[in-house]
Scaffold this motif. Structure first.
Motif, PDB file in Angstrom:
ATOM      1  N   PRO A  14       0.807  -1.232   0.000  1.00 26.59           N
ATOM      2  CA  PRO A  14       0.000   0.000   0.000  1.00 26.59           C
ATOM      3  C   PRO A  14       0.836   1.277   0.000  1.00 26.59           C
ATOM      4  O   PRO A  14       0.372   2.310  -0.476  1.00 26.59           O
ATOM      5  N   LEU A  15       2.069   1.217   0.509  1.00 24.37           N
ATOM      6  CA  LEU A  15       2.917   2.408   0.487  1.00 24.37           C
ATOM      7  C   LEU A  15       3.277   2.814  -0.942  1.00 24.37           C
ATOM      8  O   LEU A  15       3.572   3.975  -1.208  1.00 24.37           O
ATOM      9  N   LEU A  16       3.246   1.856  -1.860  1.00 20.19           N
ATOM     10  CA  LEU A  16       3.584   2.146  -3.256  1.00 20.19           C
ATOM     11  C   LEU A  16       2.347   2.308  -4.133  1.00 20.19           C
ATOM     12  O   LEU A  16       2.439   2.294  -5.352  1.00 20.19           O
ATOM     13  N   SER A  17       1.190   2.487  -3.533  1.00 15.42           N
ATOM     14  CA  SER A  17      -0.045   2.612  -4.316  1.00 15.42           C
ATOM     15  C   SER A  17      -0.044   3.848  -5.216  1.00 15.42           C
ATOM     16  O   SER A  17      -0.719   3.874  -6.241  1.00 15.42           O
ATOM     17  N   SER A  18       0.716   4.866  -4.865  1.00 18.64           N
ATOM     18  CA  SER A  18       0.797   6.059  -5.718  1.00 18.64           C
ATOM     19  C   SER A  18       1.660   5.820  -6.955  1.00 18.64           C
ATOM     20  O   SER A  18       1.633   6.621  -7.884  1.00 18.64           O
ATOM     21  N   TRP A  19       2.403   4.727  -6.978  1.00 22.21           N
ATOM     22  CA  TRP A  19       3.262   4.416  -8.114  1.00 22.21           C
ATOM     23  C   TRP A  19       2.404   3.835  -9.232  1.00 22.21           C
ATOM     24  O   TRP A  19       2.275   2.624  -9.395  1.00 22.21           O
ATOM     25  N   SER A  20       1.820   4.694 -10.004  1.00 22.96           N
ATOM     26  CA  SER A  20       0.917   4.280 -11.068  1.00 22.96           C
ATOM     27  C   SER A  20       0.845   5.365 -12.121  1.00 22.96           C
ATOM     28  O   SER A  20       0.976   6.554 -11.813  1.00 22.96           O
ATOM     29  N   LEU A  21       0.621   4.959 -13.364  1.00 24.42           N
ATOM     30  CA  LEU A  21       0.412   5.929 -14.441  1.00 24.42           C
ATOM     31  C   LEU A  21      -1.067   6.217 -14.640  1.00 24.42           C
ATOM     32  O   LEU A  21      -1.441   7.008 -15.482  1.00 24.42           O
ATOM     33  N   ASP A  22      -1.900   5.569 -13.842  1.00 25.04           N
ATOM     34  CA  ASP A  22      -3.346   5.757 -13.936  1.00 25.04           C
ATOM     35  C   ASP A  22      -3.724   7.050 -13.237  1.00 25.04           C
ATOM     36  O   ASP A  22      -3.548   7.180 -12.024  1.00 25.04           O
ATOM     37  N   PRO A  23      -4.265   8.037 -13.975  1.00 25.55           N
ATOM     38  CA  PRO A  23      -4.596   9.314 -13.338  1.00 25.55           C
ATOM     39  C   PRO A  23      -5.664   9.196 -12.255  1.00 25.55           C
ATOM     40  O   PRO A  23      -5.738  10.039 -11.377  1.00 25.55           O
ATOM     41  N   THR A  24      -6.462   8.147 -12.263  1.00 29.86           N
ATOM     42  CA  THR A  24      -7.461   7.997 -11.202  1.00 29.86           C
ATOM     43  C   THR A  24      -6.802   7.551  -9.902  1.00 29.86           C
ATOM     44  O   THR A  24      -7.334   7.783  -8.825  1.00 29.86           O
ATOM     45  N   THR A  25      -5.634   6.909  -9.998  1.00 31.52           N
ATOM     46  CA  THR A  25      -4.885   6.524  -8.808  1.00 31.52           C
ATOM     47  C   THR A  25      -4.181   7.729  -8.214  1.00 31.52           C
ATOM     48  O   THR A  25      -4.115   7.894  -7.007  1.00 31.52           O
TER      49      THR A  25
END
Length: 174
Positions: free
Chosen positions: A43-54
């Motif tokens: 969960p600490l890496l949940s911001s690691w995404s190219l999805d703008p909704t994330t």
């Protein structure tokens, strides 16, 4: 006159966005490494995404290619990743899929107090701007790569509490 002023303002403000958007290789490299981790759903890496909704703080798909707002990632004014501070982030995996060559501006790498294991890759020498490395309290094993001695800007190197062999190389031994 008002049109000229608006054009100048538009040019000034729109020119700051592409600097971050032009660095997608760092985002791709971090995502590749995250996918190789045993606990990639950390969960600490949940911001690691190219999805703008994330990443709700991103305005559009173009700006979401920057990792500069991701957990533990710090960038300079040009959008280059200069610090990775992932200490105590419950990482579990190796550095074998970490693309060191995508982070030539990196000055600080902090992975202490995680579950990173395996060898320290010789490709660490691509991080020629490193001033600080803390890989302590992990499960690194094998020999300390001689390539660390090529990091001429390095001021702090912490490798304690691992299963490493050999001596810390110094520049003139390489």
């Amino acid at each position: 006159m008002i049109i000229k002023l608006l054009f100048i303002l538009f040019t000034l403000f729109s020119s700051s966005v592409p600097a971050f958007a032009s660095k997608p290789e760092a985002a791709d490299a971090l995502l590749k490494w995250k996918a190789s981790l045993i606990n990639q759903s950390n969960p600490l890496l949940s911001s690691w995404s190219l999805d703008p909704t994330t990443n709700l703080n991103h305005v559009n798909r173009t700006t979401s290619t920057t990792p500069c707002t991701w957990y533990g990632v710090h960038c300079d004014d040009h959008g280059d990743v200069v610090k990775l501070n992932l200490s105590t982030s419950r990482l579990n995996g190796t550095l074998q899929n970490f693309t060191f060559s995508s982070f030539t501006s990196l000055t600080h790498l902090d992975l202490r107090l995680n579950g990173v294991y395996g060898s320290i890759p010789v490709e660490i020498s691509y991080l020629s701007n490193l001033v600080f490395i803390d890989l302590s309290s992990n499960r690194f094993s094998g020999t300390i790569p001689q390539e660390i001695g090529r990091l001429t800007n390095l001021e702090t190197l912490s490798l304690h509490s691992n299963i490493l062999e050999g001596h810390v190389p110094v520049l003139w031994e390489i």
